[in-house]
Design a protein around this motif. Structure first.
Motif, PDB file in Angstrom:
ATOM      1  N   THR A 120      80.255  88.408  30.711  1.00  0.00           N
ATOM      2  CA  THR A 120      80.090  89.899  31.207  1.00  0.00           C
ATOM      3  C   THR A 120      81.146  90.208  31.827  1.00  0.00           C
ATOM      4  OG1 THR A 120      77.897  90.507  30.274  1.00  0.00           O
ATOM      5  CG2 THR A 120      78.735  92.343  31.358  1.00  0.00           C
ATOM      6  N   THR A 121      81.125  89.993  33.058  1.00  0.00           N
ATOM      7  CA  THR A 121      82.384  90.238  34.364  1.00  0.00           C
ATOM      8  C   THR A 121      83.772  90.057  34.365  1.00  0.00           C
ATOM      9  OG1 THR A 121      80.083  90.368  35.913  1.00  0.00           O
ATOM     10  CG2 THR A 121      83.292  90.930  36.609  1.00  0.00           C
ATOM     11  N   THR A 124      84.647  91.431  30.436  1.00  0.00           N
ATOM     12  CA  THR A 124      85.779  92.742  31.041  1.00  0.00           C
ATOM     13  C   THR A 124      86.608  92.861  31.824  1.00  0.00           C
ATOM     14  OG1 THR A 124      83.077  93.908  31.316  1.00  0.00           O
ATOM     15  CG2 THR A 124      84.883  95.221  32.308  1.00  0.00           C
ATOM     16  N   TRP A 128      90.313  94.622  30.426  1.00  0.00           N
ATOM     17  CA  TRP A 128      90.320  95.518  31.322  1.00  0.00           C
ATOM     18  C   TRP A 128      92.547  95.139  32.200  1.00  0.00           C
ATOM     19  CZ3 TRP A 128      90.400 100.292  33.859  1.00  0.00           C
ATOM     20  CH2 TRP A 128      91.486 100.286  34.740  1.00  0.00           C
ATOM     21  N   ILE A 141      81.919  94.006  24.672  1.00  0.00           N
ATOM     22  CA  ILE A 141      81.577  93.208  26.343  1.00  0.00           C
ATOM     23  C   ILE A 141      79.990  93.704  26.636  1.00  0.00           C
ATOM     24  CG2 ILE A 141      81.453  94.102  28.403  1.00  0.00           C
ATOM     25  CD1 ILE A 141      83.992  95.000  28.227  1.00  0.00           C
ATOM     26  N   PRO A 145      81.311  99.308  31.167  1.00  0.00           N
ATOM     27  CA  PRO A 145      82.446  99.175  32.134  1.00  0.00           C
ATOM     28  C   PRO A 145      82.501 100.840  32.984  1.00  0.00           C
ATOM     29  CG  PRO A 145      83.145  98.567  30.015  1.00  0.00           C
ATOM     30  CD  PRO A 145      82.288  99.069  28.971  1.00  0.00           C
ATOM     31  N   PHE A 158      87.539 102.140  27.635  1.00  0.00           N
ATOM     32  CA  PHE A 158      86.149 101.962  28.045  1.00  0.00           C
ATOM     33  C   PHE A 158      85.665 103.325  27.978  1.00  0.00           C
ATOM     34  CE2 PHE A 158      89.984  99.195  29.722  1.00  0.00           C
ATOM     35  CZ  PHE A 158      89.456  98.423  29.345  1.00  0.00           C
ATOM     36  N   SER A 161      81.240 100.499  25.647  1.00  0.00           N
ATOM     37  CA  SER A 161      81.624  98.604  25.670  1.00  0.00           C
ATOM     38  C   SER A 161      81.902  98.306  24.988  1.00  0.00           C
ATOM     39  CB  SER A 161      80.209  98.189  26.143  1.00  0.00           C
ATOM     40  OG  SER A 161      78.607  98.741  24.497  1.00  0.00           O
ATOM     41  N   ILE A 343      81.600  95.992  36.626  1.00  0.00           N
ATOM     42  CA  ILE A 343      80.293  97.170  35.060  1.00  0.00           C
ATOM     43  C   ILE A 343      78.989  97.391  35.573  1.00  0.00           C
ATOM     44  CG2 ILE A 343      82.107  95.937  33.153  1.00  0.00           C
ATOM     45  CD1 ILE A 343      79.899  93.267  33.659  1.00  0.00           C
ATOM     46  N   LYS A 344      78.693  98.023  35.517  1.00  0.00           N
ATOM     47  CA  LYS A 344      77.273  98.297  35.607  1.00  0.00           C
ATOM     48  C   LYS A 344      76.802  97.828  35.191  1.00  0.00           C
ATOM     49  CE  LYS A 344      77.176 103.414  34.141  1.00  0.00           C
ATOM     50  NZ  LYS A 344      76.771 103.565  34.994  1.00  0.00           N
ATOM     51  N   GLU A 348      76.371  96.455  41.362  1.00  0.00           N
ATOM     52  CA  GLU A 348      77.058  98.410  41.766  1.00  0.00           C
ATOM     53  C   GLU A 348      75.582  98.832  42.388  1.00  0.00           C
ATOM     54  OE1 GLU A 348      76.549 102.043  38.240  1.00  0.00           O
ATOM     55  OE2 GLU A 348      75.479 100.159  38.334  1.00  0.00           O
TER      56      GLU A 348
END
Length: 480
Positions: A120-121, A124, A128, A141, A145, A158, A161, A343-344, A348
């Motif tokens: 996921t990271t 993203t 980006w 994703i 984000p 963004f 997701s 991203i969340k 975070e």
């Protein structure tokens, strides 16, 4: 076309629902567990969500219209009322990955990010990086984000997701646009037990790592390697595979047969890898990237960002390599990552109360727990680190990794493990008398202990891949 999605609040299915809506379809969905952030995204986008999996949602009794197509999430099983009604009434259905392949990916240059951790990271980061450099790529994703930019095109892309992007690219010889996708090895649906990523047919593929996981559907590591090799077989010879060097499980998979050029990456180790990261700060918040192409030309860039940890340095390294593969310079890719907000649910910061910081992280595998805490210790040097961990994944619940749990969290100063009622094995027996680690069986007990024992300059990292009974918000409120 009216599309109804069973399991719509999952990270993958929710993101796909937004893409289907952007294609012009009417989209509704059902789910048994409706909670933020995905439910909020969908509701804000005008997607109607229904609670549970009843046949009424699919047209029975005339309460709702019968959909033209049902997209079935991989959590659906035979015996569920909606699934049985769908089959008995011959309503057309399809898996989520196949829907993507047929309706979006078939016309794109697909950049797929696979691996046990960091999908996921990294997905993203790559989306980006391309968007930041003016490439209107689509993406999907498995997370939400964070955006640290006032640029309208970045705010638009963004906002959710997933993003449809342009299907064509005037700057590319074959006219195809780009699509960045998180390539999950989990199965596609109850009627299609292949990994999701076999549907995606990428041209550029990142293989971040490969460990045993998903014990509920894979018997052993070799079974997962077989699925990864199915993916490798589909990558064209004019594509590229990007992977860290000296990762034996990936090398063994490649040895089964590979027909695509490979770029290998490494950190602080000049072992002849194509791509190298050189740490400027040990916590991974600043580093240089070097690449020497086939003509002997050296390309460099520097990343100075808010992320931390060696795992994120590696995520950045493979991201820059993938972006370079479609024409983004190393320097420009590094500039994009220096402006990356994350991203969340990946370290975070969700609260800072009376000098106590509270972080939310998605880590749910021993390796991910270790790398997350390593990054936290280095970035938050001088703070006392508390780890609150819920062993929630199917693999965790089966006890596959239980012998490595205590050691995986050893970098934290204090560790609280949450043992839910449905855990099939004794977490207290596994943790035993490990120093500074304890097991509690109620989230309120965890909150009470944290309120009693934490003090200013502490940092709390909550690690779970689920809602964790809303402990994040409850803890922030209790500390105020």
């Amino acid at each position: 076309m009216h599309i109804h999605i069973l399991g719509i609040c999952g990270t993958f299915m929710g993101s796909m629902a937004l893409l289907a809506r952007d294609l012009g379809h009417t989209v509704t969905g059902s789910d048994a567990n409706v909670y933020p952030p995905m439910s909020t995204q969908l509701e804000n986008a005008g997607v109607e969500i229904m609670q549970g999996y009843t046949a009424d949602h699919l047209g029975k009794n005339g309460k709702y219209p019968t959909p033209d197509l049902i997209v079935v999430g991989n959590a659906m099983k035979r015996g569920i009322e909606a699934v049985e009604y769908m089959l008995d009434n011959a309503i057309p259905y399809i898996s989520g990955p196949q829907f993507l392949a047929e309706h979006i990916l078939h016309s794109r240059h697909v950049l797929a990010v696979a691996g046990t951790h960091g999908k996921t990271t990294t997905t993203t980061m790559l989306a980006w990086t391309l968007q930041f450099n003016g490439i209107d790529t689509g993406f999907l994703i498995g997370g939400v984000p964070l955006v640290n930019s006032d640029e309208p095109h970045l705010q638009k892309a963004f906002a959710h997701s997933s993003y449809l992007g342009k299907p064509t690219d005037d700057n590319e010889l074959n006219g195809r646009g780009y699509f960045v996708i998180e390539a999950d090895e989990y199965d596609s649906a109850f009627f299609d037990k292949r990994s999701k990523f076999v549907h995606y047919r990428p041209t550029t593929s990142i293989l971040n790592n490969l460990e045993f996981d998903h014990a509920d559907i894979f018997a052993d590591l070799d079974a997962i390697q077989t699925q990864f090799h199915h993916l490798i077989r589909m990558i064209p010879s004019n594509g590229v595979i990007i992977m860290p060097s000296e990762t034996q499980s990936l090398e063994d998979t490649i040895q089964k047969g590979c027909w695509t050029p490979i770029w290998r990456t490494t950190i602080n180790n000049h072992n002849g890898s194509d791509w190298q990261a050189e740490l400027i700060k040990d916590d991974g918040t600043c580093f240089k990237i070097h690449f020497t192409d086939v003509d002997g030309n050296t390309h460099t860039g520097e990343v100075n960002w808010g992320m931390s940890g060696l795992h994120n340095v590696n995520n950045a390294l493979v991201t820059v390599a993938a972006a370079h593969n479609i024409g983004v310079s190393v320097a420009d890719a590094c500039t994009a990552l220096s402006n990356f907000a994350g991203i969340k649910r990946r370290m975070e910061l969700i609260g800072d109360v009376n000098g106590i910081q509270i972080f939310d992280d998605f880590a749910h595998h021993p390796t991910a727990i270790t790398t997350t805490l390593d990054g936290a210790k280095k970035k938050l040097a001088g703070k006392r680190i508390w780890a609150i961990i819920e062993p929630r994944s199917n693999t965790m619940k089966m006890g596959i990794h239980r012998d490595s749990l205590a050691s995986s969290a050893s970098l934290a100063d204090e560790v609280i493990w949450y043992e839910p009622e449905n855990l099939a094995w004794g977490l207290k027996e596994v943790i035993g008398d490990t120093p500074h680690q304890q097991v509690l069986t109620a989230t309120q007990a965890i909150i009470d202990l944290i309120v009693e024992q934490t003090q200013p300059n502490d940092a709390i990292v909550i690690m779970s891949n689920g809602g964790f009974e809303g402990i994040h918000k409850r803890l922030v409120e209790a500390l105020q």
